[in-house]
Design a protein around this motif. Structure first.
Motif, PDB file in Angstrom:
ATOM      1  N   THR A 168      31.544   0.030  31.387  1.00  0.00           N
ATOM      2  CA  THR A 168      32.111  -1.469  31.477  1.00  0.00           C
ATOM      3  C   THR A 168      33.637  -2.155  32.246  1.00  0.00           C
ATOM      4  OG1 THR A 168      31.834  -2.373  29.241  1.00  0.00           O
ATOM      5  CG2 THR A 168      30.383  -2.634  30.408  1.00  0.00           C
ATOM      6  N   THR A 169      34.320  -1.758  31.607  1.00  0.00           N
ATOM      7  CA  THR A 169      36.180  -1.021  31.006  1.00  0.00           C
ATOM      8  C   THR A 169      36.419   0.018  31.593  1.00  0.00           C
ATOM      9  OG1 THR A 169      36.054  -3.524  30.212  1.00  0.00           O
ATOM     10  CG2 THR A 169      38.089  -2.313  30.409  1.00  0.00           C
ATOM     11  N   ALA A 170      37.235   0.141  32.713  1.00  0.00           N
ATOM     12  CA  ALA A 170      37.718   1.229  32.860  1.00  0.00           C
ATOM     13  C   ALA A 170      38.885   1.863  32.017  1.00  0.00           C
ATOM     14  CB  ALA A 170      38.517   1.653  33.890  1.00  0.00           C
ATOM     15  N   GLY A 171      39.545   1.029  31.347  1.00  0.00           N
ATOM     16  CA  GLY A 171      40.263   1.008  30.424  1.00  0.00           C
ATOM     17  C   GLY A 171      39.454   1.276  29.171  1.00  0.00           C
ATOM     18  N   SER A 172      38.416   1.450  28.718  1.00  0.00           N
ATOM     19  CA  SER A 172      37.586   1.071  27.826  1.00  0.00           C
ATOM     20  C   SER A 172      36.861   2.206  27.352  1.00  0.00           C
ATOM     21  CB  SER A 172      37.393  -0.392  27.053  1.00  0.00           C
ATOM     22  OG  SER A 172      37.400  -0.467  26.206  1.00  0.00           O
ATOM     23  N   ILE A 173      36.924   2.526  25.910  1.00  0.00           N
ATOM     24  CA  ILE A 173      35.832   3.704  25.973  1.00  0.00           C
ATOM     25  C   ILE A 173      35.520   3.933  24.605  1.00  0.00           C
ATOM     26  CG2 ILE A 173      35.103   6.002  25.642  1.00  0.00           C
ATOM     27  CD1 ILE A 173      36.899   6.601  28.342  1.00  0.00           C
ATOM     28  N   SER A 174      34.370   3.734  24.210  1.00  0.00           N
ATOM     29  CA  SER A 174      34.162   3.543  22.835  1.00  0.00           C
ATOM     30  C   SER A 174      33.440   4.725  22.216  1.00  0.00           C
ATOM     31  CB  SER A 174      32.908   2.380  22.814  1.00  0.00           C
ATOM     32  OG  SER A 174      33.340   0.937  22.743  1.00  0.00           O
ATOM     33  N   GLN A 209      42.599   2.837  21.553  1.00  0.00           N
ATOM     34  CA  GLN A 209      43.372   2.562  20.197  1.00  0.00           C
ATOM     35  C   GLN A 209      43.314   3.203  19.647  1.00  0.00           C
ATOM     36  OE1 GLN A 209      44.614  -1.495  20.466  1.00  0.00           O
ATOM     37  NE2 GLN A 209      44.400  -1.086  22.163  1.00  0.00           N
ATOM     38  N   GLY A 210      42.754   3.921  19.375  1.00  0.00           N
ATOM     39  CA  GLY A 210      43.139   5.360  18.313  1.00  0.00           C
ATOM     40  C   GLY A 210      43.976   6.433  18.592  1.00  0.00           C
ATOM     41  N   LEU A 211      45.064   6.640  19.781  1.00  0.00           N
ATOM     42  CA  LEU A 211      45.210   7.575  20.440  1.00  0.00           C
ATOM     43  C   LEU A 211      46.800   7.047  20.226  1.00  0.00           C
ATOM     44  CD1 LEU A 211      43.971   8.281  23.814  1.00  0.00           C
ATOM     45  CD2 LEU A 211      43.484   9.841  21.706  1.00  0.00           C
ATOM     46  N   ALA A 212      48.107   8.051  19.479  1.00  0.00           N
ATOM     47  CA  ALA A 212      49.124   8.217  19.475  1.00  0.00           C
ATOM     48  C   ALA A 212      49.886   8.487  21.131  1.00  0.00           C
ATOM     49  CB  ALA A 212      49.700   9.428  18.836  1.00  0.00           C
ATOM     50  N   ASN A 234      56.458   2.920  28.719  1.00  0.00           N
ATOM     51  CA  ASN A 234      57.040   1.963  27.863  1.00  0.00           C
ATOM     52  C   ASN A 234      55.088   0.894  27.388  1.00  0.00           C
ATOM     53  OD1 ASN A 234      59.520   1.783  28.371  1.00  0.00           O
ATOM     54  ND2 ASN A 234      58.802  -0.357  29.292  1.00  0.00           N
ATOM     55  N   MET A 235      55.991   0.471  26.641  1.00  0.00           N
ATOM     56  CA  MET A 235      54.852   0.188  25.099  1.00  0.00           C
ATOM     57  C   MET A 235      54.467  -1.452  25.651  1.00  0.00           C
ATOM     58  SD  MET A 235      53.989   2.264  23.322  1.00  0.00           S
ATOM     59  CE  MET A 235      52.519   1.082  21.931  1.00  0.00           C
ATOM     60  N   CYS A 293      60.650  13.544  12.139  1.00  0.00           N
ATOM     61  CA  CYS A 293      59.658  13.196  13.261  1.00  0.00           C
ATOM     62  C   CYS A 293      58.840  11.770  13.098  1.00  0.00           C
ATOM     63  CB  CYS A 293      58.033  14.473  11.722  1.00  0.00           C
ATOM     64  SG  CYS A 293      58.693  15.057  11.881  1.00  0.00           S
ATOM     65  N   THR A 294      58.398  11.545  14.381  1.00  0.00           N
ATOM     66  CA  THR A 294      57.717   9.862  14.606  1.00  0.00           C
ATOM     67  C   THR A 294      56.628  10.110  15.093  1.00  0.00           C
ATOM     68  OG1 THR A 294      59.115   9.274  16.413  1.00  0.00           O
ATOM     69  CG2 THR A 294      59.733   8.992  14.687  1.00  0.00           C
ATOM     70  N   ILE A 295      55.764   8.527  15.281  1.00  0.00           N
ATOM     71  CA  ILE A 295      55.041   8.293  15.857  1.00  0.00           C
ATOM     72  C   ILE A 295      54.706   7.253  16.214  1.00  0.00           C
ATOM     73  CG2 ILE A 295      53.398   8.286  14.251  1.00  0.00           C
ATOM     74  CD1 ILE A 295      51.161   9.668  15.509  1.00  0.00           C
ATOM     75  N   VAL A 296      54.525   6.618  17.122  1.00  0.00           N
ATOM     76  CA  VAL A 296      53.713   5.407  17.894  1.00  0.00           C
ATOM     77  C   VAL A 296      52.396   5.158  18.333  1.00  0.00           C
ATOM     78  CG1 VAL A 296      54.358   3.558  19.340  1.00  0.00           C
ATOM     79  CG2 VAL A 296      56.028   5.098  18.592  1.00  0.00           C
ATOM     80  N   VAL A 297      51.549   3.948  17.726  1.00  0.00           N
ATOM     81  CA  VAL A 297      50.471   3.475  18.095  1.00  0.00           C
ATOM     82  C   VAL A 297      50.514   1.949  19.037  1.00  0.00           C
ATOM     83  CG1 VAL A 297      49.030   5.036  16.675  1.00  0.00           C
ATOM     84  CG2 VAL A 297      49.722   2.990  15.608  1.00  0.00           C
ATOM     85  N   GLY A 298      49.821   1.846  19.463  1.00  0.00           N
ATOM     86  CA  GLY A 298      49.842   0.620  20.112  1.00  0.00           C
ATOM     87  C   GLY A 298      49.389   0.643  21.926  1.00  0.00           C
ATOM     88  N   ASP A 299      49.160  -0.305  22.073  1.00  0.00           N
ATOM     89  CA  ASP A 299      49.195  -0.716  23.659  1.00  0.00           C
ATOM     90  C   ASP A 299      50.289  -0.647  24.516  1.00  0.00           C
ATOM     91  OD1 ASP A 299      46.803  -1.190  22.745  1.00  0.00           O
ATOM     92  OD2 ASP A 299      47.323  -3.878  22.818  1.00  0.00           O
ATOM     93  N   LEU A 300      49.949   0.476  25.434  1.00  0.00           N
ATOM     94  CA  LEU A 300      50.911   0.760  26.542  1.00  0.00           C
ATOM     95  C   LEU A 300      50.596   0.190  27.148  1.00  0.00           C
ATOM     96  CD1 LEU A 300      50.093   4.560  26.913  1.00  0.00           C
ATOM     97  CD2 LEU A 300      52.243   3.237  25.968  1.00  0.00           C
ATOM     98  N   ALA A 301      52.131  -0.216  28.452  1.00  0.00           N
ATOM     99  CA  ALA A 301      52.522  -1.604  29.343  1.00  0.00           C
ATOM    100  C   ALA A 301      50.807  -1.418  30.173  1.00  0.00           C
ATOM    101  CB  ALA A 301      53.734  -1.889  30.637  1.00  0.00           C
TER     102      ALA A 301
END
Length: 130
Positions: A14-20, A34-37, A75-76, A122-130
């Motif tokens: 239904t949405t190319a960038g969204s997989i449940s 949403q769950g990926l680093a 970028n985020m 060691c760092t990690i970032v989660v969130g939405d990419l631009a």
């Protein structure tokens, strides 16, 4: 019978960038993206300032004593991403005030709360990419 699926691209129906993805217990779903680093980094600040390995990092800036700023390749979407940092030997923290969609800062502090260069970060970032 086990099977193997090999693909180069996964696209949502239904949405190319969204997989449940169905979660544990088969009762909930989670959005795969949403769950990926979106970024991670392992770098040294003490003695030699160098990135050992990273993902989605174009460069690493030595801002000053005990301070580093990883710069994203992609970028985020905004500044509301979550960043987590951990160091050896010295306490560390992320900086919410200097965060942009392109970078964030990591601060190393010694036991006296003074800026200090940790050996390993060691760092990690989660969130939405631009």
């Amino acid at each position: 019978m086990a099977s193997i699926l090999k693909v180069d691209t996964l696209t949502g129906v239904t949405t190319a960038g969204s997989i449940s993805v169905t979660g544990e217990g088969n009762s909930t779903t989670t959005n795969l993206q949403q769950g990926l680093a979106k970024h991670w980094s392992n770098f040294k600040m003490a003695a030699t300032f160098v990135a050992n390995d990273s993902f989605n990092q174009s460069s690493l800036t030595d801002v000053g004593a005990g301070t580093a700023a990883p710069v994203f390749t992609n970028n985020m979407a905004n500044t509301t991403f979550s960043d987590v940092a951990m160091t050896t030997e010295i306490t560390t923290s992320g900086d919410l005030n200097n965060k942009t969609a392109a970078t964030y800062r990591i601060y190393g502090l010694n036991s006296a709360n003074a800026a200090a260069d940790p050996t390993e970060n060691c760092t990690i970032v989660v969130g939405d990419l631009a």
